[in-house]
Design an enzyme around this catalytic site. Structure first.
Site, PDB file in Angstrom:
ATOM      1  N   ARG A 126      -1.751 -16.150   3.780  1.00  0.00           N
ATOM      2  CA  ARG A 126      -3.249 -16.785   4.078  1.00  0.00           C
ATOM      3  C   ARG A 126      -3.658 -17.338   2.752  1.00  0.00           C
ATOM      4  NH1 ARG A 126      -1.931 -16.625   8.694  1.00  0.00           N
ATOM      5  NH2 ARG A 126      -2.820 -15.848  10.465  1.00  0.00           N
ATOM      6  N   HIS A 183       0.725 -25.293   7.192  1.00  0.00           N
ATOM      7  CA  HIS A 183       0.762 -23.989   7.743  1.00  0.00           C
ATOM      8  C   HIS A 183       1.763 -24.057   8.965  1.00  0.00           C
ATOM      9  CE1 HIS A 183      -1.838 -20.294   8.726  1.00  0.00           C
ATOM     10  NE2 HIS A 183      -0.690 -20.138   8.875  1.00  0.00           N
ATOM     11  N   ILE A 184       2.971 -24.161   8.671  1.00  0.00           N
ATOM     12  CA  ILE A 184       3.870 -24.109   9.635  1.00  0.00           C
ATOM     13  C   ILE A 184       4.974 -23.089   9.483  1.00  0.00           C
ATOM     14  CG2 ILE A 184       3.855 -26.573   9.698  1.00  0.00           C
ATOM     15  CD1 ILE A 184       6.393 -26.774   7.898  1.00  0.00           C
ATOM     16  N   GLY A 185       4.542 -21.807   8.791  1.00  0.00           N
ATOM     17  CA  GLY A 185       5.442 -20.809   8.792  1.00  0.00           C
ATOM     18  C   GLY A 185       6.328 -20.441  10.124  1.00  0.00           C
ATOM     19  N   ARG A 216       0.699  -1.324   0.036  1.00  0.00           N
ATOM     20  CA  ARG A 216      -0.105   0.082  -0.088  1.00  0.00           C
ATOM     21  C   ARG A 216       0.805   1.233   0.037  1.00  0.00           C
ATOM     22  NH1 ARG A 216      -4.430  -1.330   4.158  1.00  0.00           N
ATOM     23  NH2 ARG A 216      -2.416  -1.438   5.463  1.00  0.00           N
ATOM     24  N   GLU A 252      -8.185 -25.102   5.636  1.00  0.00           N
ATOM     25  CA  GLU A 252      -7.086 -25.586   6.281  1.00  0.00           C
ATOM     26  C   GLU A 252      -7.801 -26.516   7.463  1.00  0.00           C
ATOM     27  OE1 GLU A 252      -4.271 -22.937   7.537  1.00  0.00           O
ATOM     28  OE2 GLU A 252      -4.025 -22.148   5.476  1.00  0.00           O
TER      29      GLU A 252
HETATM   30  O1  GLV Z   1      -0.044 -17.836  10.233  1.00  0.00           O
HETATM   31  C1  GLV Z   1       0.503 -17.659  11.231  1.00  0.00           C
HETATM   32  C2  GLV Z   1       0.294 -16.485  12.080  1.00  0.00           C
HETATM   33  O2  GLV Z   1      -0.538 -15.408  11.497  1.00  0.00           O
HETATM   34  O3  GLV Z   1       0.984 -16.476  13.334  1.00  0.00           O
END
Ligand code: GLV
Length: 325
Positions: free
Chosen positions: A243, A291-293, A184, A272
């Site tokens: 996401r 979803h293991i970021g 943005r 998920e």
């Molecule tokens: O996706 C993981 C977080 O939002 O912490």
């Protein structure tokens, strides 16, 4: 407050990292969902009744109905995540309920995972390992299991906040030709890595690697749609660690099936967990992670502590270390 005169906090699953739970136990009465899985909605609505604080995760929908179920004593909702699209922020604000989240402490972990996914996707690591294990590795071969390198490439980052910037710093060390970003507002931090602000269309048309690091908000919902994939290079690799909602997943499946783009690496999907019969699991040119970021041990422990500190500060009417404003 409970009969012991302590604040009551509801914790929505049993396997939250204990360091945070121990902090809370010293000052609060805890009620904890007994399973190491998300508390089913109907149970959650029952159990939050009377809570002064809720320690939740991104799998718990915190909406009007849940806030009603908790009742007027609720002072704080703290999520063990940086993302907060599962929380009705406006509704919380209206009721004076403070919101805690966990920015910063997971930035490195998430950036590391993003790079891991980028390299695994471009250099086809799961596919290569599978070949090695199943007899496909007949001999060294000059064009077998090849994929594009990062050196000399243009990398486009969508969302240049904390995580996008941390990804850019790491990517730069791979001798990329150019880093461009879409955000943005222009970010002064971009100068440090020589990243250039461009339009979303320029990201799509110029990038060899497109990395999605932006928050899911109404403006970013499904920005990666059919039109977007069609604008990308046919050789492009798409990586998403933000996401699943930023992507029109059917359009992505089609783009991967038709080789409109080369490959995708996804840490996030819709829904998920991703159902086992999803076409994404059948595609060789797609890697799906669950979803293991932020799932480094250190990050998850720090996130739990921060979630607890957020709750304690809000209950004591003091400054929260990470309040969502
Ligand atoms: O996706 C993981 C977080 O939002 O912490």
């Amino acid at each position: 407050m409970s009969s012991s005169g302590k604040y009551q906090v509801y914790v929505t699953r049993s396997d939250m990292p204990q360091c945070g739970i121990e902090l809370l136990k010293k000052q609060c009465d805890l009620k904890v969902w007994e399973q190491a899985s998300p508390c089913p909605r109907q149970e959650l609505l029952k159990h939050v009744a009377g809570a002064n604080g809720i320690y939740c995760s991104l799998t718990d929908k915190i909406d009007k109905e849940l806030l009603d179920a908790a009742g007027a004593g609720l002072k704080v909702v703290a999520t063990i995540s940086v993302g907060h699209d599962h929380i009705d922020v406006q509704e919380c604000k209206k009721r004076g309920i403070r919101i805690g989240y966990t920015p910063d402490v997971l930035t490195d972990a998430t950036a590391e995972l993003t790079l891991a996914l980028l390299l695994s996707t471009s250099r086809r690591l799961p596919e290569a390992q599978n070949e090695a294990r199943t007899g496909g590795w007949v001999s060294w071969a000059p064009t077998w299991m090849t994929g594009p390198g990062l050196a000399g490439a243009t990398v486009g980052i969508v969302g240049f906040g904390r995580i996008g910037q941390a990804v850019a710093r790491r990517v730069k060390s791979f001798n990329t030709a150019k880093i461009i970003y879409f955000n943005r507002s222009a970010r002064p931090e971009a100068e440090e890595v020589g990243a250039i602000k461009v339009t979303f269309d320029e990201i799509l048309t110029q990038s060899d690697f497109v990395i999605c690091c932006c928050a899911l908000v109404p403006e970013t919902k499904e920005i990666f749609n059919k039109t977007a994939f069609e604008k990308m290079k046919r050789t492009a690799i798409f990586v998403n660690t933000s996401r699943g909602g930023t992507v029109d997943q059917d359009a992505l499946i089609e783009a991967l099936q038709n080789n409109t783009i080369r490959a995708a690496g996804l840490d996030v999907t819709t829904p998920e967990p991703l159902p086992l019969d999803s076409p994404l699991f059948k595609l060789k040119n797609c890697i799906v992670l669950p979803h293991i970021g932020s799932a480094s041990i250190e990050a998850r422990n720090t996130m739990s502590e921060l979630t607890a500190q957020n709750i304690l500060a809000a209950l004591n009417d003091t400054k929260m270390p990470a309040e969502l404003k």
